[in-house]
Design a protein around this motif. Sequence first.
Motif, PDB file in Angstrom:
ATOM      1  N   ASP A 189      59.848  39.879 -62.602  1.00 42.54           N
ATOM      2  CA  ASP A 189      59.442  40.087 -63.993  1.00 42.54           C
ATOM      3  C   ASP A 189      59.101  41.560 -64.217  1.00 42.54           C
ATOM      4  OD1 ASP A 189      59.753  37.431 -64.503  1.00 42.54           O
ATOM      5  OD2 ASP A 189      57.617  36.931 -64.389  1.00 42.54           O
ATOM      6  N   ASP A 248      57.742  38.890 -73.331  1.00 37.88           N
ATOM      7  CA  ASP A 248      58.076  39.010 -71.910  1.00 37.88           C
ATOM      8  C   ASP A 248      59.521  39.438 -71.687  1.00 37.88           C
ATOM      9  OD1 ASP A 248      55.519  38.326 -71.101  1.00 37.88           O
ATOM     10  OD2 ASP A 248      55.977  36.194 -70.947  1.00 37.88           O
ATOM     11  N   THR A 249      60.409  39.060 -72.617  1.00 42.46           N
ATOM     12  CA  THR A 249      61.829  39.402 -72.486  1.00 42.46           C
ATOM     13  C   THR A 249      62.367  39.904 -73.818  1.00 42.46           C
ATOM     14  OG1 THR A 249      62.665  37.217 -73.124  1.00 42.46           O
ATOM     15  CG2 THR A 249      62.131  37.550 -70.784  1.00 42.46           C
ATOM     16  N   GLU A 301      65.548  43.009 -62.786  1.00 42.67           N
ATOM     17  CA  GLU A 301      64.776  42.131 -63.669  1.00 42.67           C
ATOM     18  C   GLU A 301      65.322  40.704 -63.700  1.00 42.67           C
ATOM     19  OE1 GLU A 301      62.774  42.006 -68.098  1.00 42.67           O
ATOM     20  OE2 GLU A 301      64.378  43.414 -67.704  1.00 42.67           O
TER      21      GLU A 301
END
Length: 237
Positions: free
Chosen positions: A55, A143-144, A15
Amino acid sequence: MAAAHAEGSYRIATEGSYPPWSFKDSQGMLQGWDVDIARALCEKMKAKCEIVAQDWDGIIPGLVARKYDMIVASMAITPQRRERVAFSAKYKDTISRFVARKGTPPDIGPAALKGKTIGVQRGSVQAAYLAQNYQAADLKFYDTPQAAELDLVAGRVEYILGNMVTYHVGFLKTPEAKDFAFVGPELKGGILGEGNGIAVRKDDGQTLARINAALEAIRADGTYDRITAKYFPFKLM
């Protein structure tokens, strides 16, 4: 890709934004536990490897589309993912937990969190767990993991759910987290996964066999424990 395998060459996705598992250092180089494990496996396989950041949302589609040959990214083994990819033997356990402001009541059941705002990384097993069990809560997807943590500190969400070890050695060690702590019990199994595995395409049994042999070798010779001790004061499996 079969020709590349015959030549002992692999492209590996991780990632890259999930410390301490995988992240980019100040020079933009990939580092972290998963990155070190991937390099150790390549050494055992006597393979030339390139490790790339991907991602999370697109990490399985990228594997299926043959952009790379394996995923070494602390991916939880779940029945849903097994439908799309093949997994190696488990290479670490995974436990999920909620984090909230200190003094938050310990009841984190779906009824207790009705109407509460919960942050979670999009595409994660924790996101699937919340979507299945916490429909009455206000779920916010990021997203994170770091983006969810920032909103917790800012008060835009009341809880976050993620990997317990990641929070223990990461977020909860930061000054910003001084007013926050784990809340509720440890969560594992079921939709949260059977531990973590390395993913390959379903038609790539040759690579899977090589990975499993290399995993066994790094555990037997102490390499796995040495890498783990570099990042954590406890065992992962």
